[in-house]
Design an enzyme around this catalytic site. Structure first.
Site, PDB file in Angstrom:
ATOM      1  N   GLN A  79       0.808  -1.219   0.000  1.00 46.26           N
ATOM      2  CA  GLN A  79       0.000   0.000   0.000  1.00 46.26           C
ATOM      3  C   GLN A  79       0.842   1.270   0.000  1.00 46.26           C
ATOM      4  O   GLN A  79       0.296   2.374  -0.090  1.00 46.26           O
ATOM      5  CB  GLN A  79      -0.918   0.001   1.223  1.00 46.26           C
ATOM      6  CG  GLN A  79      -1.912  -1.139   1.252  1.00 46.26           C
ATOM      7  CD  GLN A  79      -2.664  -1.230   2.566  1.00 46.26           C
ATOM      8  OE1 GLN A  79      -2.429  -0.459   3.499  1.00 46.26           O
ATOM      9  NE2 GLN A  79      -3.586  -2.176   2.654  1.00 46.26           N
ATOM     10  N   TYR A 106     -10.225   8.396  19.248  1.00 49.86           N
ATOM     11  CA  TYR A 106     -11.272   7.773  18.437  1.00 49.86           C
ATOM     12  C   TYR A 106     -11.350   6.259  18.631  1.00 49.86           C
ATOM     13  O   TYR A 106     -12.092   5.592  17.922  1.00 49.86           O
ATOM     14  CB  TYR A 106     -11.098   8.184  16.973  1.00 49.86           C
ATOM     15  CG  TYR A 106     -11.405   9.664  16.836  1.00 49.86           C
ATOM     16  CD1 TYR A 106     -12.691  10.114  16.581  1.00 49.86           C
ATOM     17  CD2 TYR A 106     -10.420  10.621  17.079  1.00 49.86           C
ATOM     18  CE1 TYR A 106     -12.992  11.466  16.532  1.00 49.86           C
ATOM     19  CE2 TYR A 106     -10.712  11.979  17.033  1.00 49.86           C
ATOM     20  CZ  TYR A 106     -11.996  12.393  16.759  1.00 49.86           C
ATOM     21  OH  TYR A 106     -12.299  13.740  16.734  1.00 49.86           O
ATOM     22  N   TYR A 139      -9.954  -9.693   9.957  1.00 53.47           N
ATOM     23  CA  TYR A 139     -10.193 -10.363   8.674  1.00 53.47           C
ATOM     24  C   TYR A 139     -10.362 -11.870   8.848  1.00 53.47           C
ATOM     25  O   TYR A 139     -11.036 -12.524   8.054  1.00 53.47           O
ATOM     26  CB  TYR A 139      -9.049 -10.069   7.708  1.00 53.47           C
ATOM     27  CG  TYR A 139      -8.913  -8.599   7.376  1.00 53.47           C
ATOM     28  CD1 TYR A 139      -9.911  -7.930   6.678  1.00 53.47           C
ATOM     29  CD2 TYR A 139      -7.792  -7.880   7.771  1.00 53.47           C
ATOM     30  CE1 TYR A 139      -9.799  -6.582   6.377  1.00 53.47           C
ATOM     31  CE2 TYR A 139      -7.662  -6.529   7.471  1.00 53.47           C
ATOM     32  CZ  TYR A 139      -8.678  -5.890   6.764  1.00 53.47           C
ATOM     33  OH  TYR A 139      -8.560  -4.551   6.476  1.00 53.47           O
ATOM     34  N   HIS A 190      -1.014   0.387   5.810  1.00 55.18           N
ATOM     35  CA  HIS A 190      -1.664   1.394   6.665  1.00 55.18           C
ATOM     36  C   HIS A 190      -0.797   2.639   6.869  1.00 55.18           C
ATOM     37  O   HIS A 190      -0.373   2.950   7.974  1.00 55.18           O
ATOM     38  CB  HIS A 190      -2.041   0.781   8.014  1.00 55.18           C
ATOM     39  CG  HIS A 190      -3.067  -0.308   7.919  1.00 55.18           C
ATOM     40  ND1 HIS A 190      -3.721  -0.821   9.023  1.00 55.18           N
ATOM     41  CD2 HIS A 190      -3.561  -0.998   6.849  1.00 55.18           C
ATOM     42  CE1 HIS A 190      -4.550  -1.771   8.632  1.00 55.18           C
ATOM     43  NE2 HIS A 190      -4.470  -1.892   7.314  1.00 55.18           N
ATOM     44  N   GLU A 204     -15.128   4.386   9.191  1.00 62.20           N
ATOM     45  CA  GLU A 204     -15.668   5.506   9.965  1.00 62.20           C
ATOM     46  C   GLU A 204     -15.474   6.852   9.288  1.00 62.20           C
ATOM     47  O   GLU A 204     -14.452   7.091   8.635  1.00 62.20           O
ATOM     48  CB  GLU A 204     -14.988   5.577  11.342  1.00 62.20           C
ATOM     49  CG  GLU A 204     -15.213   4.384  12.231  1.00 62.20           C
ATOM     50  CD  GLU A 204     -14.538   4.529  13.591  1.00 62.20           C
ATOM     51  OE1 GLU A 204     -14.658   3.597  14.394  1.00 62.20           O
ATOM     52  OE2 GLU A 204     -13.908   5.590  13.845  1.00 62.20           O
TER      53      GLU A 204
END
Length: 364
Positions: free
Chosen positions: A82, A246, A257, A144, A236
């Site tokens: 990613q 949060y 997963y 991430h 979210e």
């Protein structure tokens, strides 16, 4: 229809009672193709756009000249999984300083970090390239990174980050940058009123995030909003507040997963609830509050991209609270990576594929 900002509101969305069939007919124009996994974009004052490609390129799109070759002198990126060259924005005073800011996975000894550099555009090259922020610690995986960037109305630069996957517990630790949103000045210095200036990560503005890939400033209120990927369920949308927690991974509306339970709690004292969450996940990326005149019925509403379900999602925000949600463009079967509003009031989207596209969306 969702009418309050409560847990029952979110559950209504999960059960599907807040969704509608497509209402507004849209016209889609393909402005350019052949972008390699485009990730972020921003308009410049002259109407041109800067676009990032995850492999490590920054390109300029001009409606007259088309798509440029990759700009020269872009820093090396760790384009693994990613990671790569991700979010981008222009300086609020770009017309005078020609400066852009971009977030990328910067390689280093022992891993990579989400980092932000600033640079000037001079012809076909970047000049005066300077790294103004690097997340700590470096991590040896390619997951991430977060990496959206945006300026608020006071000139602060907000940078979204991720928990780097295996380090989810560190999202509750304000002495590092994992799983946080940070706030700095354009030169990289720390605002004096940041909430954790006495800690080891004084840039942190909010924490308890998983992987934040949406960031926008509300055009009327100036509030900063963010959107993050949950695990399996629990994506979210959050209204950011200074020093707010949060909750990730202590509270979540998703599971691992593998099907394992990450936390059996969806709320705890001292932790914020999402304004909107999705279960199942839609894999959201890119968000904007519409403020133009081309879609007058959407004024003040939220638009987000879905990677997993390949659509543009409209969320009615009557009175600043989420209501009916509508899916658009799903029949195109294209992963929507970024969504912005142009100065002309039309919407612009990036599709995330090896042959990605820049799309212009207007009323039919």
């Amino acid at each position: 229809m969702m009418t309050s900002w409560t847990k029952s509101l979110c559950l209504a969305a999960v059960l599907g009672t807040a969704f509608s069939a497509q209402a507004t007919e849209l016209n889609v124009e393909e402005l350019t193709t052949g972008l390699s996994h485009p990730w972020g974009m921003a308009f410049l004052p002259d109407g041109k756009m800067v676009i990032t490609e995850r492999a490590g390129n920054i390109r300029i799109f001009d409606k007259t000249a088309g798509l440029s070759a990759p700009l020269k002198n872009v820093p090396e990126v760790a384009a693994v999984n990613q990671g790569g060259l991700l979010g981008i924005t222009a300086d609020p005073d770009f017309a005078n300083n020609q400066t852009i800011y971009f977030c990328y996975s910067k390689p280093g000894e022992g891993g990579s970090s989400s980092s932000v550099s600033k640079a000037k555009i001079a012809g076909d090259s970047l000049t005066d390239v300077e790294t103004i922020f690097s997340a700590s610690p470096l991590v040896d995986n390619g997951f991430h990174f977060g990496c959206r960037v945006a300026f608020d109305n006071e000139g602060h630069l907000f940078i979204t980050l991720g928990d780097r996957y295996k380090y989810m517990k560190e999202a509750q630790n304000t002495d590092n940058h994992l799983g946080t949103v940070v706030r700095i000045w354009p030169d990289g210095s720390v605002p004096e009123d940041n909430p954790f200036t006495k800690g080891d990560a004084p840039q942190v503005y909010s924490y308890g995030h998983r992987n934040v890939q949406g960031l926008t400033v509300h055009p009327q209120t100036g509030e900063v909003w963010a959107m993050e990927h949950g695990p399996k369920g629990g994506d979210e949308v959050n209204l950011l507040g200074k020093g707010n927690n949060y909750g990730w991974p202590l509270i979540t509306y998703g599971i691992d997963y593998s099907g394992d339970i990450i936390s059996d709690k969806t709320e705890m004292e001292g932790m914020e609830q999402p304004v909107v969450y999705w279960d199942p996940s839609i894999a959201p990326s890119g968000m904007v509050f519409y403020n133009g005149d081309k879609f007058p019925e959407w004024k003040g509403d939220l638009l987000v991209g879905s990677l997993k379900f390949t659509h543009l999602r409209h969320i009615d925000m009557e009175g600043g609270k989420p209501g009916e949600q509508t899916e658009y463009l799903r029949d195109r079967n294209e992963r929507i990576r970024d969504v912005i509003e142009g100065p002309d009031g039309y919407l612009y989207l990036l599709t995330d594929t090896p042959e990605g596209k820049l799309l212009k969306v207007s009323p039919e």
